[in-house]
Design a protein around this motif. Structure first.
Motif, mmCIF file in Angstrom:
data_model
loop_
_atom_site.group_PDB
_atom_site.id
_atom_site.type_symbol
_atom_site.label_atom_id
_atom_site.label_comp_id
_atom_site.label_asym_id
_atom_site.label_seq_id
_atom_site.Cartn_x
_atom_site.Cartn_y
_atom_site.Cartn_z
ATOM 1 N N MET A 129 -5.042 -0.333 7.246
ATOM 2 C CA MET A 129 -4.992 -0.196 5.962
ATOM 3 C C MET A 129 -3.609 -0.556 5.637
ATOM 4 N N ALA A 130 -3.357 -1.320 4.455
ATOM 5 C CA ALA A 130 -2.064 -2.096 4.065
ATOM 6 C C ALA A 130 -1.333 -0.854 3.379
ATOM 7 N N GLU A 131 0.042 -0.928 3.782
ATOM 8 C CA GLU A 131 1.145 0.330 3.436
ATOM 9 C C GLU A 131 1.475 -0.213 1.842
ATOM 10 N N ALA A 132 0.958 0.910 1.030
ATOM 11 C CA ALA A 132 1.515 0.776 -0.567
ATOM 12 C C ALA A 132 3.002 0.458 -0.687
ATOM 13 N N CYS A 133 3.341 -0.386 -1.449
ATOM 14 C CA CYS A 133 4.969 -0.565 -1.719
ATOM 15 C C CYS A 133 5.302 0.679 -2.635
ATOM 16 N N PRO A 134 6.508 1.178 -1.909
ATOM 17 C CA PRO A 134 7.186 2.353 -2.749
ATOM 18 C C PRO A 134 7.630 2.074 -3.968
ATOM 19 N N CYS A 135 7.794 0.900 -4.664
ATOM 20 C CA CYS A 135 7.911 0.440 -6.090
ATOM 21 C C CYS A 135 7.044 0.957 -6.975
ATOM 22 N N GLY A 136 5.838 1.227 -6.428
ATOM 23 C CA GLY A 136 4.837 1.704 -7.396
ATOM 24 C C GLY A 136 4.043 0.522 -8.238
ATOM 25 N N SER A 137 4.284 -0.790 -7.662
ATOM 26 C CA SER A 137 3.457 -1.802 -8.374
ATOM 27 C C SER A 137 1.948 -1.969 -8.040
ATOM 28 N N GLU A 158 3.628 -7.491 0.726
ATOM 29 C CA GLU A 158 3.439 -8.624 0.060
ATOM 30 C C GLU A 158 4.209 -8.530 -1.500
ATOM 31 N N CYS A 159 4.836 -7.395 -1.511
ATOM 32 C CA CYS A 159 5.538 -7.113 -2.703
ATOM 33 C C CYS A 159 7.102 -7.007 -2.342
ATOM 34 N N CYS A 160 7.696 -6.010 -2.173
ATOM 35 C CA CYS A 160 9.064 -5.855 -1.811
ATOM 36 C C CYS A 160 9.711 -6.235 -0.471
ATOM 37 N N GLY A 161 8.616 -6.251 0.499
ATOM 38 C CA GLY A 161 8.754 -6.707 1.786
ATOM 39 C C GLY A 161 9.536 -7.859 1.857
#
Length: 172
Positions: A1-9, A15-18
């Protein structure tokens, strides 16, 4: 399962902050950079936090203290309250946010209005002003550099009385 971005998006971190943290893409907006900076605190990416500061804001940057504080804090979430400008085509923007975290067993809501500028084609954090309520006070004599200043100005301690207090302490 993909790790949720801590930024809350709601997106996954890879795919987000990484990609922003790894330098694979630049933040497209001031809000994107704010989200990436919050995620960098969560991830302990101190180098990204330094690089995302405007050059004049880096003079007070203390990687060791910031890293220790980021690692010892439990990050609870980021809320973007509002944004003004900071979109593609703008050269400056403002992001009001609330970062929630626990430090030394105390839950803290850090409410700030961050200022961002587009410099050299990339968004950078330039300054912040703490909002709401009275400044955080501590029983211990040390005030954290990023805490609200004890004078109630709304500025961060490092941008207000830090130098004056250090000079007084050195004078003895």
């Amino acid at each position: 399962m993909a790790e949720a971005c801590p930024c809350g998006s709601g997106s996954n971190y890879k795919e987000c902050c990484g990609p922003v943290h790894r330098g694979k893409q630049d933040a497209k907006t001031a809000e994107d950079l704010m989200r990436a900076r919050y995620s960098a605190y969560v991830k302990g990416d101190i180098e990204f936090l330094k690089e995302s500061l405007a050059p004049r804001a880096r003079k007070d940057f203390d990687a060791k203290d910031l890293g220790k504080w980021a690692r010892e804090s439990e990050w609870l979430g980021l809320e973007i309250v509002s944004t003004q400008d900071g979109q593609p085509g703008d050269d400056k923007g403002t992001v009001e946010f609330i970062a929630r975290y626990t430090a030394d067993g105390e839950e803290i809501e850090h409410h700030e209005r961050g200022e961002f500028r587009l410099l050299g084609g990339r968004w950078h954090f330039t300054d912040g002003r703490i909002l709401g309520g009275k400044p955080v006070t501590r029983d211990a004599p040390k005030i954290g550099r990023n805490d609200p200043c004890h004078c109630g100005s709304g500025k961060k301690y490092k941008q207000c009385h830090f130098r004056e207090d250090m000079a007084a302490a050195a004078a003895g």
